[in-house]
Scaffold this motif. Structure first.
Motif, PDB file in Angstrom:
ATOM      1  N   THR A 184     -15.286  -5.908   1.336  1.00 43.86           N
ATOM      2  CA  THR A 184     -13.978  -5.957   1.990  1.00 43.86           C
ATOM      3  C   THR A 184     -13.888  -7.252   2.787  1.00 43.86           C
ATOM      4  O   THR A 184     -14.909  -7.859   3.130  1.00 43.86           O
ATOM      5  N   ILE A 239      -9.473  -5.279   3.912  1.00 41.29           N
ATOM      6  CA  ILE A 239      -8.879  -5.160   2.582  1.00 41.29           C
ATOM      7  C   ILE A 239      -9.991  -5.190   1.534  1.00 41.29           C
ATOM      8  O   ILE A 239     -10.827  -6.094   1.529  1.00 41.29           O
ATOM      9  N   ILE A 279       1.057  -4.337   3.408  1.00 39.34           N
ATOM     10  CA  ILE A 279      -0.406  -4.361   3.348  1.00 39.34           C
ATOM     11  C   ILE A 279      -0.843  -4.393   1.889  1.00 39.34           C
ATOM     12  O   ILE A 279      -0.480  -3.517   1.107  1.00 39.34           O
ATOM     13  N   ALA A 327       0.816  -1.201   0.000  1.00 37.13           N
ATOM     14  CA  ALA A 327       0.000   0.000   0.000  1.00 37.13           C
ATOM     15  C   ALA A 327       0.859   1.265   0.000  1.00 37.13           C
ATOM     16  O   ALA A 327       1.949   1.289   0.559  1.00 37.13           O
ATOM     17  N   THR A 334      -6.084   1.689   4.820  1.00 37.41           N
ATOM     18  CA  THR A 334      -5.168   0.576   4.555  1.00 37.41           C
ATOM     19  C   THR A 334      -3.747   1.042   4.247  1.00 37.41           C
ATOM     20  O   THR A 334      -2.858   0.209   4.063  1.00 37.41           O
ATOM     21  N   GLY A 375      -8.055   4.261  -0.042  1.00 34.89           N
ATOM     22  CA  GLY A 375      -7.134   3.465   0.758  1.00 34.89           C
ATOM     23  C   GLY A 375      -6.718   4.104   2.063  1.00 34.89           C
ATOM     24  O   GLY A 375      -5.697   3.710   2.643  1.00 34.89           O
ATOM     25  N   VAL A 401      -6.842  -5.371   9.235  1.00 36.36           N
ATOM     26  CA  VAL A 401      -7.267  -4.339   8.290  1.00 36.36           C
ATOM     27  C   VAL A 401      -8.341  -4.906   7.371  1.00 36.36           C
ATOM     28  O   VAL A 401      -8.290  -6.074   6.986  1.00 36.36           O
TER      29      VAL A 401
END
Length: 215
Positions: free
Chosen positions: A132, A107, A142, A2, A61, A58, A105
């Motif tokens: 997600t 995703i 990530i 990420a 994340t 994002g 998290v």
């Protein structure tokens, strides 16, 4: 991996709704950095830059850096509050991230090859069960998204987590079942026909059972 971002911040000594409103009038946003067994640090961050960072996508994340008076904190945004009408950001919670740590998290899931998916071409509909997936991931790696290829998906198919190629070191937090992420719903006419056929078979079986009982 990420992407990252950096925001300048100042320590905040005023708390409460009145102080928060005053900060927003000045183009600033109240926030807090917490975790890693250290005291919570109330801060102010620039509203404009934070809004731009959020809208890039994002935000929850991506690992970021918050520079508080020259001291840099490695963080991930864990939550943010929006105004119920205007959608302006009201507050952000940042979690400190230590090197080599793992995080939980959500995703996002991306679907590939929808335009050539046989199930969709035959009139089926992509029904997304989970946009997600909650994952345990390395803080230093990530993933941007989980990818599901629809190139061979047929009407009636269910797409489970077991069909996803998970990035190294990443695991779903749900481990006791092969949960569904999406399905390709059959076209309405086909689905109704299948349901009618199933009902007819069931009725025939019930009739046979009754005949057997009468003998």
């Amino acid at each position: 991996m990420a992407a990252s971002y950096e925001l300048k911040a100042s320590a905040r000594d005023r708390v409460g709704k009145g102080a928060a409103r005053a900060l927003r009038r000045e183009g600033l946003l109240p926030a807090v950095i917490y975790g890693d067994k250290k005291p919570a640090l109330p801060i102010t961050i620039p509203l404009k830059e934070t809004t731009l960072t959020l809208h890039k996508g994002g935000f929850l994340t991506h690992i970021g850096t918050i520079d508080v008076g020259g001291e840099k904190h490695r963080v991930i945004a864990k939550d943010y509050q929006l105004h119920p009408v205007r959608d302006d950001i009201l507050h952000v919670d940042f979690l400190r991230v230590a090197k080599g740590s793992t995080l939980t998290v959500d995703i996002p899931v991306h679907f590939l090859n929808e335009e050539i998916c046989p199930g969709i071409k035959k009139g089926g509909v992509l029904n997304i069960v989970r946009h997600t997936v909650e994952m345990t991931v390395p803080a230093d790696n990530i993933p941007e998204a989980l990818e599901i290829d629809l190139a061979k998906a047929q009407p009636g198919d269910s797409l489970h987590i077991s069909a996803v190629a998970l990035p190294a070191g990443c695991q779903p937090t749900i481990t006791d079942r092969d949960f569904t992420i999406a399905t390709i719903a059959a076209p309405a006419g086909v689905q109704e026909a299948e349901e009618d056929e199933a009902a007819a078979v069931e009725a025939a079986e019930e009739a046979e059972d009754k005949e057997d009982e009468g003998e």
